[in-house]
Design an enzyme around this catalytic site. Structure first.
Site, PDB file in Angstrom:
ATOM      1  N   SER A 146       0.851  -1.169   0.019  1.00 52.98           N
ATOM      2  CA  SER A 146      -0.086  -0.071   0.131  1.00 52.98           C
ATOM      3  C   SER A 146       0.840   1.151  -0.077  1.00 52.98           C
ATOM      4  CB  SER A 146      -0.858   0.170   1.238  1.00 52.98           C
ATOM      5  OG  SER A 146      -1.502   1.174   1.295  1.00 52.98           O
ATOM      6  N   TYR A 161      -1.667  -1.219   9.959  1.00 53.85           N
ATOM      7  CA  TYR A 161      -1.718  -1.520   8.475  1.00 53.85           C
ATOM      8  C   TYR A 161      -0.509  -1.055   7.674  1.00 53.85           C
ATOM      9  CZ  TYR A 161      -3.901  -1.535   4.043  1.00 53.85           C
ATOM     10  OH  TYR A 161      -4.146  -1.547   2.578  1.00 53.85           O
TER      11      TYR A 161
END
Length: 255
Positions: A146, A161
């Site tokens: 990401s 995350y």
């Protein structure tokens, strides 16, 4: 090195959500002639998605349920798919969970939950798939990171995350180095904001505009943008590309 077989299968994890990238990518790859195996925490959704793909595209497709963070479940899921489908050639590990919790509020349960699914789950499925790819002498592995890992958050999800997704980049680079001599490539896709439910639900036009403001391209991403990148990285034309991170983020992070 063995060449690509005419009949080839890609396994995708996290492919059951109706608005998820994994489900869209499975349909996109099947349209290009790939047979598909789907793994999702929701086994019924994975099976239903596979049935629809088989009907639409005339390929072999199967779906099974598994929590990829559980090693035994992840291995059993790949075992089951491999028994039903043509030669396994590729993996795209989409399975992941978001984490919008502010860092000072992150407890042990939240940390473990996010790292277990995003990083551990990618590892367990990759390791099992890699055993088959090595045996065949050809394969493609794609992990999903990401832009949050590269920019230190700044999107919907925060520290756990970002940490797990950064781990995927180091993990895939090491896999690429170890498995390259066996004819296997391993790469990462790092999406920016994509219009899926992992961003906290259906996005309003106002929220899309705000997310797009930091990028060079005046929109946020779509599942098609990521699916097209995956199609290249698992295809026969990407054999000299390995250990790389392909950003699909509209210019949000340039490096």
């Amino acid at each position: 090195m063995t060449g690509f077989p005419a009949e080839r299968t890609v396994i995708l994890t996290g492919a059951g959500s109706p608005r998820g990238i994994g489900r869209y990518a499975a349909d996109h790859l099947a349209a290009a002639g790939w047979h598909v195996g789907l793994i999702d925490i929701d086994g019924d959704a994975a099976a239903a998605t596979a049935a629809g793909i088989a009907e639409r595209h005339g390929v072999c497709a199967a779906g099974v349920g598994a929590d990829v963070a559980d090693r035994e479940a992840a291995v059993a899921a790949v075992d089951a798919l491999e028994q039903q489908l043509p030669q396994l050639v590729a993996l795209v590990a989409f399975a992941g969970v978001a984490s919008p919790v502010p860092y000072l509020d992150v407890d042990e349960q939240e940390w473990r939950r996010v790292v277990a699914v995003n990083l551990d789950g990618t590892h367990w499925v990759t390791q099992r798939v890699a055993r088959s790819l090595v045996a065949h002498g050809v394969g493609r592995i794609v992990g999903i990171s990401s832009v949050s890992a590269q920019r230190g958050g700044g999107t919907y999800s925060k520290t756990p995350y970002s940490a797990a997704k950064a781990g995927i980049q180091g993990f895939i680079r090491s896999v690429a180095r170890e498995l390259g001599p066996h004819g296997i490539t391993a790469n990462v896709i790092a999406p920016g904001p994509i219009d899926t439910d992992i961003m906290g639900g259906t996005l309003s036009p106002e929220r899309k505009a705000a997310m797009a403001a930091d990028g060079v391209v005046a929109r946020i991403g779509t599942p098609h943008d990521v699916a097209a990148a995956a199609a290249y990285l698992i295809g026969p034309d990407s054999g000299f590309v390995t250990g790389q991170t392909l950003n699909v983020d509209g210019g949000l992070y340039m490096h």
